[in-house]
Design an enzyme around this catalytic site. Structure first.
Site, PDB file in Angstrom:
ATOM      1  N   LYS A 111       0.859  -1.187   0.000  1.00 24.28           N
ATOM      2  CA  LYS A 111       0.000   0.000   0.000  1.00 24.28           C
ATOM      3  C   LYS A 111       0.887   1.226   0.000  1.00 24.28           C
ATOM      4  O   LYS A 111       2.037   1.160   0.445  1.00 24.28           O
ATOM      5  CB  LYS A 111      -0.872   0.012   1.270  1.00 24.28           C
ATOM      6  CG  LYS A 111      -2.070   0.926   1.173  1.00 24.28           C
ATOM      7  CD  LYS A 111      -3.221   0.257   0.436  1.00 24.28           C
ATOM      8  CE  LYS A 111      -4.416   1.148   0.300  1.00 24.28           C
ATOM      9  NZ  LYS A 111      -5.545   0.399  -0.298  1.00 24.28           N
TER      10      LYS A 111
HETATM   11  P1  NAD Z   1     -12.681   8.110  -3.781  1.00 23.89           P
HETATM   12  O1  NAD Z   1     -11.630   9.103  -3.498  1.00 23.89           O
HETATM   13  O2  NAD Z   1     -13.109   7.911  -5.184  1.00 23.89           O
HETATM   14  O3  NAD Z   1     -13.994   8.455  -2.924  1.00 23.89           O
HETATM   15  C1  NAD Z   1     -13.968   8.675  -1.548  1.00 23.89           C
HETATM   16  C2  NAD Z   1     -15.334   9.153  -1.099  1.00 23.89           C
HETATM   17  O4  NAD Z   1     -15.335   9.332   0.315  1.00 23.89           O
HETATM   18  C3  NAD Z   1     -15.747  10.493  -1.697  1.00 23.89           C
HETATM   19  O5  NAD Z   1     -17.118  10.448  -2.011  1.00 23.89           O
HETATM   20  C4  NAD Z   1     -15.499  11.457  -0.555  1.00 23.89           C
HETATM   21  O6  NAD Z   1     -16.305  12.631  -0.648  1.00 23.89           O
HETATM   22  C5  NAD Z   1     -15.924  10.588   0.602  1.00 23.89           C
HETATM   23  N1  NAD Z   1     -15.444  11.096   1.886  1.00 23.89           N
HETATM   24  C6  NAD Z   1     -14.280  11.709   2.167  1.00 23.89           C
HETATM   25  N2  NAD Z   1     -14.236  12.077   3.457  1.00 23.89           N
HETATM   26  C7  NAD Z   1     -15.399  11.657   4.004  1.00 23.89           C
HETATM   27  C8  NAD Z   1     -15.950  11.727   5.299  1.00 23.89           C
HETATM   28  N3  NAD Z   1     -15.290  12.325   6.304  1.00 23.89           N
HETATM   29  N4  NAD Z   1     -17.152  11.164   5.505  1.00 23.89           N
HETATM   30  C9  NAD Z   1     -17.814  10.571   4.489  1.00 23.89           C
HETATM   31  N5  NAD Z   1     -17.359  10.476   3.237  1.00 23.89           N
HETATM   32  C10 NAD Z   1     -16.167  11.026   3.006  1.00 23.89           C
HETATM   33  O7  NAD Z   1     -12.168   6.751  -3.125  1.00 23.89           O
HETATM   34  P2  NAD Z   1     -12.643   5.271  -3.472  1.00 23.89           P
HETATM   35  O8  NAD Z   1     -11.710   4.701  -4.454  1.00 23.89           O
HETATM   36  O9  NAD Z   1     -14.099   5.263  -3.741  1.00 23.89           O
HETATM   37  O10 NAD Z   1     -12.333   4.539  -2.087  1.00 23.89           O
HETATM   38  C11 NAD Z   1     -13.299   4.489  -1.035  1.00 23.89           C
HETATM   39  C12 NAD Z   1     -12.911   3.392  -0.061  1.00 23.89           C
HETATM   40  O11 NAD Z   1     -12.887   2.144  -0.757  1.00 23.89           O
HETATM   41  C13 NAD Z   1     -11.532   3.534   0.588  1.00 23.89           C
HETATM   42  O12 NAD Z   1     -11.592   3.025   1.892  1.00 23.89           O
HETATM   43  C14 NAD Z   1     -10.647   2.645  -0.276  1.00 23.89           C
HETATM   44  O13 NAD Z   1      -9.503   2.185   0.424  1.00 23.89           O
HETATM   45  C15 NAD Z   1     -11.613   1.519  -0.557  1.00 23.89           C
HETATM   46  N6  NAD Z   1     -11.276   0.709  -1.738  1.00 23.89           N
HETATM   47  C16 NAD Z   1     -11.191   1.274  -2.962  1.00 23.89           C
HETATM   48  C17 NAD Z   1     -10.900   0.467  -4.064  1.00 23.89           C
HETATM   49  C18 NAD Z   1     -10.867   1.019  -5.459  1.00 23.89           C
HETATM   50  O14 NAD Z   1     -10.790   0.209  -6.401  1.00 23.89           O
HETATM   51  N7  NAD Z   1     -10.936   2.315  -5.664  1.00 23.89           N
HETATM   52  C19 NAD Z   1     -10.669  -0.911  -3.894  1.00 23.89           C
HETATM   53  C20 NAD Z   1     -10.771  -1.455  -2.618  1.00 23.89           C
HETATM   54  C21 NAD Z   1     -11.083  -0.636  -1.548  1.00 23.89           C
END
Ligand code: NAD
Length: 445
Positions: A111
């Site tokens: 990571k």
């Molecule tokens: P992203 O940056 O596209 O979206 C993040 C979202 O969280 C946004 O809508 C943002 O406004 C919101 N956010 C930020 N601060 C916040 C708060 N205090 N309260 C509520 N919402 C808040 O990120 P993503 O890729 O969608 O990732 C989201 C989660 O999924 C993370 O935990 C990431 O580790 C996990 N994840 C992502 C992937 C992937 O393929 N992108 C894969 C596995 C896990």
């Protein structure tokens, strides 16, 4: 509204607690091997200056942690967020090792993170940070050593910059597999952008079909609340809507919106694109990111940050099922409280594994300069997600009905886990696989 949690939220301590709970279900684990598996293989910390658009200079810190390479190169996202810490990156790298082992893909865990607030940065500042960070990481990343992907506040564009920088440093080679989640035009896989959210839907659907919640055996008709409306949250909302769920509420960093009759996905996307947030969408009630978690619903999906469900609000959760699309959204104390209250929880290690699974497909396609069509990607993804849910469920059920008993009662007491959690069972399968492969390879020299 709930008080803030007073638990110890150190990510390393919390991942140790999860590991201890999982260890109850692992037979014949050698003590020294456990100690080794808890620790990362390598931590890279870099500091570098960046010239901002206004001519000022900022000092930036970034991390890349490689946890384990027993099954193959490290794999894991790069997140850009002001709250990134080394401890958080270490715990997420570990989670990636278990996740890859659980879905049976030949990657280890890694990571990365950069401490920055993307909201205050221009595109050219972000590009300079990404290029300099990639250069500083040097050969700590590579197509056969450690392969980044998008995560919080990074995306396909970020991956394109990392690829381009790495490619300039290593000319004359096929460097496409150095990152996944690239733009499709640059060798990204069809379906990668939607993979995590679609995987969330496949796993939930499979779980519901097991009839543990007799009145909710399909996604159709379920009321769903999603915290986070970024890549994962938005695709999840779309996938669940298509299956006939009612999306009661969604949120982003500015807050959330709610409508008792359900929200329309296209309208949410259009409003968010125009205003940068879902808050203020006509005909919706505005709620906070704390309130959204405590709404009455069938399925609650945290899809944003860590530690959102904790000891102080776990008693207020009203969902029947919590589905962890985000990484580490639930603390170990909250895990136990939800379990005691009869609320099922599907853990991140299973639920969001669709992302790394299609990242693996992208890596395979890049090695051979192939392009699979979307149907092929989606069909393979669905099959893997269903299989993972089945594997974890079967083992969980064997413990529940007493066909299998815990390996060590003392460990159970230590972990304070009276009933098996899906998280502990999933982790135990993954840890067993990594431990057994480590011994099979033979400990060198
Ligand atoms: P992203 O940056 O596209 O979206 C993040 C979202 O969280 C946004 O809508 C943002 O406004 C919101 N956010 C930020 N601060 C916040 C708060 N205090 N309260 C509520 N919402 C808040 O990120 P993503 O890729 O969608 O990732 C989201 C989660 O999924 C993370 O935990 C990431 O580790 C996990 N994840 C992502 C992937 C992937 O393929 N992108 C894969 C596995 C896990």
């Amino acid at each position: 509204m709930s008080e803030p949690s007073t638990e110890n939220l150190d990510p390393v301590i919390m991942s140790e607690q999860q590991f201890t709970q999982a260890a109850c279900y692992i037979k014949d684990l050698k003590k020294g091997l456990i100690d080794f598996l808890k620790k990362p293989k390598r931590i890279t910390i870099v500091n570098f200056p960046i010239e901002m658009d206004d001519g000022s200079v900022q000092s930036i810190q970034g991390y890349r942690v490689l946890h384990n390479q027993v099954f193959g190169p490290g794999k894991g996202g790069m997140r850009y967020h002001p709250d990134v810490t080394m401890e958080e990156v270490v715990s997420l790298a570990k989670l990636m090792t278990w996740k890859c082992a659980l879905v049976n893909i030949p990657f280890g865990g890694a990571k990365g993170g950069v401490v920055c607030n993307t909201k205050g940065l221009s595109e050219s500042e972000l590009r300079r940070i990404t290029r300099r960070f990639t250069t500083e990481l040097a050969d700590n990343i590579g197509p056969h050593t450690d392969i980044p992907a998008p995560d919080l506040y990074t995306n396909a564009q970020t991956m394109a910059w990392i690829f381009d920088t790495y490619d300039m440093l290593h000319p004359g080679k096929n460097n496409r597999p150095v990152v996944t989640g690239k733009p499709v035009e640059m060798g990204g896989s069809l379906g990668r952008n939607e993979a995590t959210g679609n995987g969330v839907c496949h796993v939930t659907e499979r779980f519901l079909s097991k009839s543990l919640i007799p009145e909710q055996q399909t996604i159709a008709g379920a009321s769903v609340v999603i915290q986070g409306f970024g890549n994962v949250g938005a695709v999840t909302a779309d996938a669940f809507s298509r299956k006939g769920a009612k999306i009661l509420a969604v949120s982003d960093s500015a807050g959330g919106v709610y409508h008792e009759d359900g929200l329309n996905f296209e309208e949410l996307m259009a409003f968010k694109a125009e205003h940068g947030t879902v808050v203020g969408m006509p005909n919706t009630m505005t709620i906070t990111n704390e309130e959204i978690l405590e709404l009455e619903c069938d399925i609650l999906i945290p899809a944003a940050l860590s530690n959102q469900i904790h000891a102080a609000n776990a008693y207020n959760i009203k969902a029947r099922l919590v589905v962890e699309a985000a990484n580490n959204p639930t603390t170990p104390d909250a895990d136990k409280i939800l379990c005691e209250r009869g609320i099922y929880l599907l853990p991140d290690i299973i639920v969001n594994a669709g992302g790394v699974t299609v990242s693996y497909f992208e890596w395979v396609q890049n090695q051979d300069n192939q392009r699979w069509d979307l149907d092929e990607v989606n069909t393979r993804l669905e099959k893997i997600m269903h299989k993972v849910m089945d594997t974890v469920f079967d083992r969980w059920q064997r413990y529940v009905v007493g066909e299998e008993v815990v390996a060590d009662e003392d460990l159970v007491k230590l972990a304070g886990a009276e009933k098996p959690l899906f998280r502990s069972i999933a982790l135990s399968i993954a840890i067993e696989r990594v431990a057994s492969a480590t011994l099979m390879r033979g400990i060198w020299p």
